[in-house]
Design an enzyme around this catalytic site. Structure first.
Site, PDB file in Angstrom:
ATOM      1  N   GLY A   5       0.809  -1.213   0.000  1.00 16.44           N
ATOM      2  CA  GLY A   5       0.000   0.000   0.000  1.00 16.44           C
ATOM      3  C   GLY A   5       0.843   1.263   0.000  1.00 16.44           C
ATOM      4  O   GLY A   5       0.343   2.354  -0.264  1.00 16.44           O
ATOM      5  N   ARG A  46      14.557  -0.116   1.622  1.00 13.86           N
ATOM      6  CA  ARG A  46      14.788  -1.427   2.248  1.00 13.86           C
ATOM      7  C   ARG A  46      15.393  -2.402   1.248  1.00 13.86           C
ATOM      8  O   ARG A  46      15.136  -2.314   0.048  1.00 13.86           O
ATOM      9  CB  ARG A  46      13.457  -2.033   2.739  1.00 13.86           C
ATOM     10  CG  ARG A  46      12.630  -1.127   3.610  1.00 13.86           C
ATOM     11  CD  ARG A  46      11.581  -1.915   4.365  1.00 13.86           C
ATOM     12  NE  ARG A  46      10.481  -2.415   3.552  1.00 13.86           N
ATOM     13  CZ  ARG A  46       9.362  -2.906   4.065  1.00 13.86           C
ATOM     14  NH1 ARG A  46       9.206  -2.983   5.390  1.00 13.86           N
ATOM     15  NH2 ARG A  46       8.393  -3.332   3.295  1.00 13.86           N
ATOM     16  N   ASP A  91       0.785 -11.208   6.900  1.00 13.80           N
ATOM     17  CA  ASP A  91       1.357 -10.372   5.830  1.00 13.80           C
ATOM     18  C   ASP A  91       2.673  -9.739   6.272  1.00 13.80           C
ATOM     19  O   ASP A  91       3.350  -9.110   5.475  1.00 13.80           O
ATOM     20  CB  ASP A  91       0.364  -9.288   5.394  1.00 13.80           C
ATOM     21  CG  ASP A  91      -0.136  -8.447   6.548  1.00 13.80           C
ATOM     22  OD1 ASP A  91      -0.677  -9.014   7.516  1.00 13.80           O
ATOM     23  OD2 ASP A  91       0.042  -7.212   6.500  1.00 13.80           O
TER      24      ASP A  91
END
Ligand code: AMP
Ligand code: MG
Length: 490
Positions: free
Chosen positions: A99, A179, A259
């Site tokens: 998202g 990341r 998740d």
């Protein structure tokens, strides 16, 4: 896609890229660009992570600032956001997805590069696609700290910030974390296709993960030669290793939704995490977790619950329930072995002996009874094992008698051991990212002073070695630390 994004300049980072995740095909992602942020600035960066990524020495410049904020396109990449689903707080949450994270691509060296907080995606639901400076600093520091501690984790290259306001409980400002991981695939990616009955995609995903990361599953003759059961077993083992390390280091993840579980057994999605201060086995670090589902001592069971969800998702491929259950059994076998091995290493005991489990259990009860500081106890204990005085350990207890009794048993046991007592210093860190340390650095950063973040990064990159002038960072938390409330808001 905004007009600015269309005209984004192109930056060449000097990295060779390969197709990676995108070879799975369009059912797994949406191609899109990050949404630019105004007036970006550097917050912090990790040279160690840049070396892992293979960036050139002069990588840290205006061009990479634009690239890692999402304001410039990176030559050779075609960014995308992936779709996944998941169970959140024990309940099926349906479709989630990246998202606010955008995958730039995968380098030839095998690391995916992802921008977190880089703008809205088709999976943003009600979210704004952004991450605030506060949570971005926490994720950046903790990723690099966990890596230095030796815990399997995603890495973080840098944080960039922008004055763009972001509304959470109060008005904050936007930041982007870059990341790194071999893969950001989660249990939830499998759940997504399984829940929709899309077996072809499910199989393609499983084959991709096996071929790339678990090739031994193809030739594993255990579990009837079933490669998908073998995958479940391998993931179960890696997850067991990861959680055992968390428990040993006193790390509480805070949001172990499916998740947020990596298919590679990496610690992922640092949100309301916490390193324990005083040892409270039932500690809940996430202010949003009112039921304590993700309390510290629940983590090993929750990981198993999450693996069970993964097993259910893989059932159409595995076929036989018994094989799936046998594969899951690897977690139950591996977790206690891995945890015991960590605890022995903390005690500097080399070989496993009957009775070690009970000895550890007795010690943990003593620490819990007095809420003894987890990190400080172990560090002082390690120094004692390495030859320093016992007094600093004993004085951690209000009532030292039960500890003295335990110590008698321990010394009898240790006398029969062939290990090196000083090895305890390499498994019990002096420095961990306690909430209050992060909080101080964050508040400085919110006043545009980023030196505290960089200081913490440097310190946490060598956690097993005392550094001159840094005693305050290894000390007990101040009283106000217990009033810090970290929630899912990020
Ligand atoms: P998390 O609790 O951070 O793991 O997020 C759970 C889900 O919510 C993921 O699908 C995230 O991508 C999504 N999400 C969290 N915060 C935001 C945000 N500000 N904008 C869009 N999506 C978000
Ligand atoms: Mg997440």
């Amino acid at each position: 896609m905004s007009e600015i994004a269309e005209k984004a300049p192109i930056v060449d980072l000097g990295l060779p890229w390969k197709p990676g995740f995108r070879t799975l095909g369009p059912a797994f992602f949406t191609v899109l660009r990050p949404t630019p942020l105004p007036a970006p600035h550097w917050v912090a960066h990790s040279e160690a992570a840049s070396r892992a990524l293979g960036l050139p020495a002069d990588w840290h410049n205006d061009a990479s600032l634009a690239a890692f904020t999402g304001n410039a396109a990176i030559a050779g990449t075609e960014p995308l956001a992936t779709v996944y689903s998941g169970h959140q707080f024990g309940v099926w949450a349906g479709q989630l997805g990246d998202g606010r994270a955008i995958l730039l691509g995968e380098t030839a060296g095998g690391l995916e590069v992802q921008l977190k907080g880089a703008g809205r995606t088709p999976y943003s639901r009600m979210g704004d696609g952004r991450a605030v400076l506060r949570s971005s600093i926490r994720e950046f520091l903790c990723s690099e700290a966990m890596h230095a501690l030796g815990v399997p984790t995603t890495r973080a290259l840098c944080v960039t910030g922008s004055p763009q306001p972001v509304r959470r409980e109060t008005l904050e400002t936007a930041a982007v974390v870059t990341r790194l991981a071999p893969s950001f695939i989660r249990f939830g990616h499998f759940e997504h296709f399984a829940a929709a009955g899309r077996e072809d995609e499910l199989r393609r995903l499983a084959d991709f993960v096996i071929d790339r990361f678990y090739p031994a599953c193809r030739t594993d003759s255990r579990l009837g030669g079933n490669a998908y059961a073998s995958l479940l077993q391998a993931v179960s083992e890696r997850t067991a290793e990861m959680v055992a390390h968390w428990q040993a280091i006193g790390f509480c993840h805070g949001v172990m939704n499916t998740d947020n579980m990596s298919i590679l057994g990496l610690t992922i999605d640092y949100g309301p995490f916490q390193f324990l201060d005083g040892f409270d086995p039932g500690h809940i670090c996430n202010h949003s977790d009112t039921g304590g589902r993700y309390a510290f001592n629940q983590q090993p069971n929750v990981a198993y619950w999450n693996l069970f969800c993964l097993a259910q998702a893989l059932m159409p491929l595995i076929g036989e329930e018994e094989l799936a259950l046998a594969a899951l059994g690897a977690y139950r076998d591996r977790f206690p072995l891995a945890f015991d091995a960590h605890m022995r290493a903390k005690l500097a005991l080399a070989d496993a002996r009957a009775g070690d489990g009970a000895l550890v259990e007795r010690l943990l009860r003593l620490l819990a009874a007095e809420r003894t500081d987890w990190t400080i106890f172990w560090r002082r204990f390690a120094h004692w094992r390495a030859g320093a005085a016992l007094a600093p350990v004993r004085e951690l207890f209000v009532d030292a008698r039960p500890f003295d009794e335990w110590l008698l048993s321990f010394e009898t046991r240790a006398a029969q051991d062939c290990g090196h007592p000083a090895s305890a210093l390499a498994t019990n860190p002096a420095y961990v990212l306690r909430n209050h340390l992060a909080q101080v650095a964050i508040e400085q950063a919110q006043q545009t002073d980023f030196s505290g973040v960089q200081t913490l990064l440097t310190l946490l990159q060598t956690p097993y070695q005392e550094q001159p002038g840094m005693q305050a960072y290894a000390d007990f938390p101040p009283d106000w630390a217990s009033t810090i409330e970290i929630s899912c808001s990020s």
